[in-house]
Design a protein around this motif. Structure first.
Motif, mmCIF file in Angstrom:
data_model
loop_
_atom_site.group_PDB
_atom_site.id
_atom_site.type_symbol
_atom_site.label_atom_id
_atom_site.label_comp_id
_atom_site.label_asym_id
_atom_site.label_seq_id
_atom_site.Cartn_x
_atom_site.Cartn_y
_atom_site.Cartn_z
ATOM 1 N N ALA A 110 0.867 -1.193 0.000
ATOM 2 C CA ALA A 110 0.000 0.000 0.000
ATOM 3 C C ALA A 110 0.893 1.230 0.000
ATOM 4 O O ALA A 110 1.878 1.298 0.752
ATOM 5 N N ASP A 111 0.577 2.185 -0.879
ATOM 6 C CA ASP A 111 1.371 3.424 -0.976
ATOM 7 C C ASP A 111 0.444 4.619 -0.807
ATOM 8 O O ASP A 111 -0.635 4.668 -1.409
ATOM 9 N N TRP A 112 0.924 5.581 -0.044
ATOM 10 C CA TRP A 112 0.181 6.829 0.105
ATOM 11 C C TRP A 112 0.449 7.711 -1.118
ATOM 12 O O TRP A 112 1.607 7.933 -1.489
ATOM 13 N N ASP A 113 -0.610 8.186 -1.748
ATOM 14 C CA ASP A 113 -0.481 9.082 -2.904
ATOM 15 C C ASP A 113 -0.804 10.494 -2.428
ATOM 16 O O ASP A 113 -1.967 10.826 -2.181
ATOM 17 N N GLU A 114 0.266 11.281 -2.267
ATOM 18 C CA GLU A 114 0.094 12.614 -1.675
ATOM 19 C C GLU A 114 -0.740 13.523 -2.587
ATOM 20 O O GLU A 114 -1.579 14.297 -2.114
ATOM 21 N N ALA A 115 -0.542 13.398 -3.895
ATOM 22 C CA ALA A 115 -1.266 14.289 -4.818
ATOM 23 C C ALA A 115 -2.774 14.017 -4.776
ATOM 24 O O ALA A 115 -3.587 14.935 -4.718
ATOM 25 N N LYS A 116 -3.101 12.728 -4.757
ATOM 26 C CA LYS A 116 -4.539 12.381 -4.756
ATOM 27 C C LYS A 116 -5.101 12.201 -3.351
ATOM 28 O O LYS A 116 -6.293 11.936 -3.191
ATOM 29 N N GLU A 117 -4.217 12.296 -2.363
ATOM 30 C CA GLU A 117 -4.614 12.117 -0.961
ATOM 31 C C GLU A 117 -5.402 10.822 -0.750
ATOM 32 O O GLU A 117 -6.547 10.829 -0.265
ATOM 33 N N CYS A 118 -4.799 9.741 -1.171
ATOM 34 C CA CYS A 118 -5.456 8.447 -0.950
ATOM 35 C C CYS A 118 -4.401 7.341 -0.909
ATOM 36 O O CYS A 118 -3.233 7.575 -1.238
ATOM 37 N N TRP A 119 -4.827 6.167 -0.492
ATOM 38 C CA TRP A 119 -3.964 4.996 -0.474
ATOM 39 C C TRP A 119 -4.190 4.177 -1.737
ATOM 40 O O TRP A 119 -5.328 4.041 -2.192
ATOM 41 N N ALA A 120 -3.100 3.664 -2.294
ATOM 42 C CA ALA A 120 -3.216 2.727 -3.422
ATOM 43 C C ALA A 120 -2.839 1.355 -2.866
ATOM 44 O O ALA A 120 -1.699 1.141 -2.429
ATOM 45 N N VAL A 121 -3.820 0.470 -2.855
ATOM 46 C CA VAL A 121 -3.631 -0.832 -2.202
ATOM 47 C C VAL A 121 -3.565 -1.902 -3.285
ATOM 48 O O VAL A 121 -4.511 -2.074 -4.055
ATOM 49 N N ARG A 122 -2.427 -2.597 -3.347
ATOM 50 C CA ARG A 122 -2.259 -3.577 -4.424
ATOM 51 C C ARG A 122 -2.360 -5.011 -3.891
ATOM 52 O O ARG A 122 -1.735 -5.353 -2.894
ATOM 53 N N THR A 123 -3.144 -5.831 -4.600
ATOM 54 C CA THR A 123 -3.259 -7.244 -4.215
ATOM 55 C C THR A 123 -2.406 -8.097 -5.162
ATOM 56 O O THR A 123 -1.978 -7.632 -6.222
ATOM 57 N N ALA A 124 -2.218 -9.363 -4.770
ATOM 58 C CA ALA A 124 -1.292 -10.238 -5.499
ATOM 59 C C ALA A 124 -1.690 -10.437 -6.954
ATOM 60 O O ALA A 124 -0.836 -10.729 -7.796
ATOM 61 N N ASP A 125 -2.968 -10.280 -7.282
ATOM 62 C CA ASP A 125 -3.394 -10.466 -8.680
ATOM 63 C C ASP A 125 -3.141 -9.201 -9.514
ATOM 64 O O ASP A 125 -3.552 -9.126 -10.672
ATOM 65 N N GLY A 126 -2.502 -8.210 -8.910
ATOM 66 C CA GLY A 126 -2.129 -6.999 -9.650
ATOM 67 C C GLY A 126 -3.173 -5.878 -9.574
ATOM 68 O O GLY A 126 -2.915 -4.758 -10.015
ATOM 69 N N THR A 127 -4.341 -6.181 -8.988
ATOM 70 C CA THR A 127 -5.377 -5.150 -8.874
ATOM 71 C C THR A 127 -4.931 -4.058 -7.895
ATOM 72 O O THR A 127 -4.365 -4.356 -6.848
ATOM 73 N N VAL A 128 -5.206 -2.817 -8.255
ATOM 74 C CA VAL A 128 -4.921 -1.709 -7.339
ATOM 75 C C VAL A 128 -6.241 -1.022 -6.998
ATOM 76 O O VAL A 128 -6.990 -0.635 -7.890
ATOM 77 N N ARG A 129 -6.529 -0.928 -5.707
ATOM 78 C CA ARG A 129 -7.732 -0.213 -5.276
ATOM 79 C C ARG A 129 -7.290 1.035 -4.535
ATOM 80 O O ARG A 129 -6.375 0.967 -3.717
ATOM 81 N N THR A 130 -7.962 2.147 -4.803
ATOM 82 C CA THR A 130 -7.625 3.348 -4.043
ATOM 83 C C THR A 130 -8.625 3.510 -2.903
ATOM 84 O O THR A 130 -9.787 3.103 -3.018
#
Ligand SMILES: Cc1cc2nc3c(=O)[nH]c(=O)nc-3n(C[C@H](O)[C@H](O)[C@H](O)COP(=O)(O)OP(=O)(O)OC[C@H]3O[C@@H](n4cnc5c(N)ncnc54)[C@H](O)[C@@H]3O)c2cc1C
Length: 496
Positions: A110-130
């Motif tokens: 999970a990475d914090w995206d400062e510009a969008k002010e949200c978390w990008a959460v990545r699962t093993a299948d490659g999906t990224v949910r904000t």
């Protein structure tokens, strides 16, 4: 809550009692856009994954449950694991949590995206949910530890880790070995000893075991609890107070209250004296560290099995595993058909955190904890990690029923999000100052605990991190903790 576009308002990782508690609290706050990501195929966490014979809660069930969702129908004082799993299912249904859950979702990063002010959460299948808010509820005891003895891959029989139990496994006629003597092994060993032809228990660190006052809860009492919830609340309060006394006088204030600690050790020794006939075995089973350094456990059947001629206690170091058994450092060999790994969990290496989490300014949580100090304000939030709560963090665990931990954290969430709402804010972050003060306080309070004032040198306890510091337990009495978590100064966070 907020206007900007994200996939979910809240992502919670983990569908155990922690993740479910957080989900309930957000729903109480009126947030419905919640995704609970869980890598297993069902909910319940610990109580879904573990189903080895003998599994039961070791905190009385009236206490090991949400205070706002009592279960009057526990079958015993210490309910078996399957009942906990059913209780988790009941809670998920009643609080409408299932539709938020996604199974088979292994979160890797999970990475914090400062510009969008949200978390990008990545699962093993490659999906990224904000997600606007990220909550990790990945457990303390959820990443199994498998020892890497030389040759273990060559073992010809079955190897079973206690977290992957093949239901109905038959030990009849087999020579079994159990590696480990923690709380899980204490529950499991008497079950295996019933049917195994031979059972060798490999002990590295003995465990303090006190008598288990367990009995079926009679129907009339269950009906009383169902009809008069106050009666069950009273039972819960009495039980919590007893545990609290043990914790405060035996563990947290060891320096001032050694007699309480010594009394608990004496009880465990007397219990063993009454149950184990052979003096040499008793000596080998006696811990050389103070009571409380490592989580003690309850059992009336564990010690007794060592009187059986078919059960052997082995304290020599394991050198290697060969196809037919285990070779010891002194050259002896133990023949084994089934090898049971009751080797527990990889707490500090694999759970703190359970996946890579990178906050503001590139701060990597795992690295920051390891290279500096393990820390989390109120055992729940970390500076430079905006909109992030970590339920299984340093200093978060009360040491009693896990539900005292999660309910304190639920209070914290309620206060924090209540304050955000009052301010019309969508972002929070704990201040460096508040975090440093909390860490100082925790460190100071721990100085008189058994971990620092007692002798824990031989305990190999998961309460200690890899630097040898006791940074798992929150060094406060439960009531103090609950009060603090519900009433922290709102200025300890910045909001925007
Ligand atoms: C055998 C055993 C007996 C116990 N007995 C007691 C007891 O008697 N009393 C007590 O207070 N506590 C006990 N505990 C501790 C128990 O873990 C807690 O009480 C409680 O269940 C923890 O809930 P949790 O939600 O924090 O963690 P868990 O129940 O461990 O749930 C965490 C969840 O997160 C998921 N997860 C982890 N990493 C990821 C990832 N990367 N991506 C997606 N999902 C992930 C896991 O699959 C798991 O379902 C016991 C633990 C064990 C193992």
């Amino acid at each position: 809550m907020s206007q900007r576009r994200v996939d979910h308002e809240v992502v919670i990782v983990g569908a155990g009692f922690g993740g479910m508690g957080a989900g309930i609290e957000f729903k109480r706050l009126g947030v419905d856009d919640i995704a609970i990501l869980e890598r297993e195929d069902d909910l319940g966490g610990t109580w879904h994954v573990n189903h080895y014979p003998g599994l039961a809660v070791d905190i009385a069930s009236v206490t090991y449950s949400y205070s706002f969702e009592p279960n009057p129908y526990w079958s015993r004082l210490f309910a078996p694991g399957a009942e906990l799993k059913r209780y988790a299912e009941h809670v998920a249904d009643k609080y409408d949590l299932r539709r938020h859950m996604e199974f088979g979702a292994v979160v890797e990063r999970a990475d914090w995206d400062e510009a969008k002010e949200c978390w990008a959460v990545r699962t093993a299948d490659g999906t990224v949910r904000t997600a606007r808010y990220l909550v990790t509820a990945t457990g303390f005891l959820s990443q199994p530890h498998t020892p890497d003895f030389p040759g273990i891959d060559t073992f010809a029989g079955d190897i079973i880790h206690t977290t992957a139990w093949p239901d109905g496994y038959d030990f009849g006629g087999k020579r079994a070995a159990v590696i480990g003597t923690g709380a899980t092994a204490v529950q499991l060993i008497p079950e295996i000893a019933r049917t195994a032809r031979e059972l060798t228990v490999f002990q590295r660190t003995p465990i303090w075991v006190v008598p288990k006052i367990d009995f079926p809860i009679p129907r009339p009492v269950q009906h009383l609890f169902a009809r008069i919830p106050l009666a069950q609340k009273a039972a819960r309060a009495v039980n919590t107070s007893l545990l609290e006394a043990l914790m405060v006088f035996g563990v947290l204030h060891y320096r001032q209250a050694k007699p309480g600690n010594r009394l608990a050790a004496l009880l465990a020794k007397t219990h063993m004296r009454l149950q184990v006939r052979d003096e040499a075995i008793r000596r080998a089973l006696t811990p050389h560290y103070d009571f409380g350094c490592k989580r003690p456990t309850f059992s009336n059947t564990y010690f007794r099995v060592f009187n059986q001629p078919t059960v052997h206690l082995e304290t020599a170091t394991i050198d290697s595993v060969v196809p037919g058994g285990i070779v010891l450092a002194d050259g002896r060999r133990v023949d084994v058909d089934t090898l049971v790994l009751a080797t527990g969990f990889n707490l500090w290496d694999a759970n703190f955190p359970a996946f890579t989490i990178v906050g503001r300014d590139g701060r990597d949580l795992g690295k920051w904890w390891r290279e500096g100090r393990f820390q989390a304000y109120e055992g729940i939030s970390v500076p430079k990690f905006p909109n992030f709560l970590t339920l299984n963090s340093p200093y978060s665990y009360s040491g009693l029923s896990y539900f005292t931990t999660i309910e304190g954290q639920m209070k914290h969430i309620a206060r924090l999000f209540g304050e955000m709402r009052r301010r019309g804010a969508t972002r929070f972050e704990v201040t460096e100052r508040a975090n440093a003060e909390f860490l100082d306080r925790a460190t100071r309070n721990l100085a008189s605990s058994v971990f620092y004032a007692g002798d824990c040198s031989t305990s190999r306890s998961y309460y200690f991190n890899q630097h040898g510091e006791a940074t798992l337990l929150r060094p406060n009495a439960t009531l103090t903790t609950l009060y603090e978590q519900a009433n922290f100064p709102v200025s300890d966070y910045v909001y925007s």
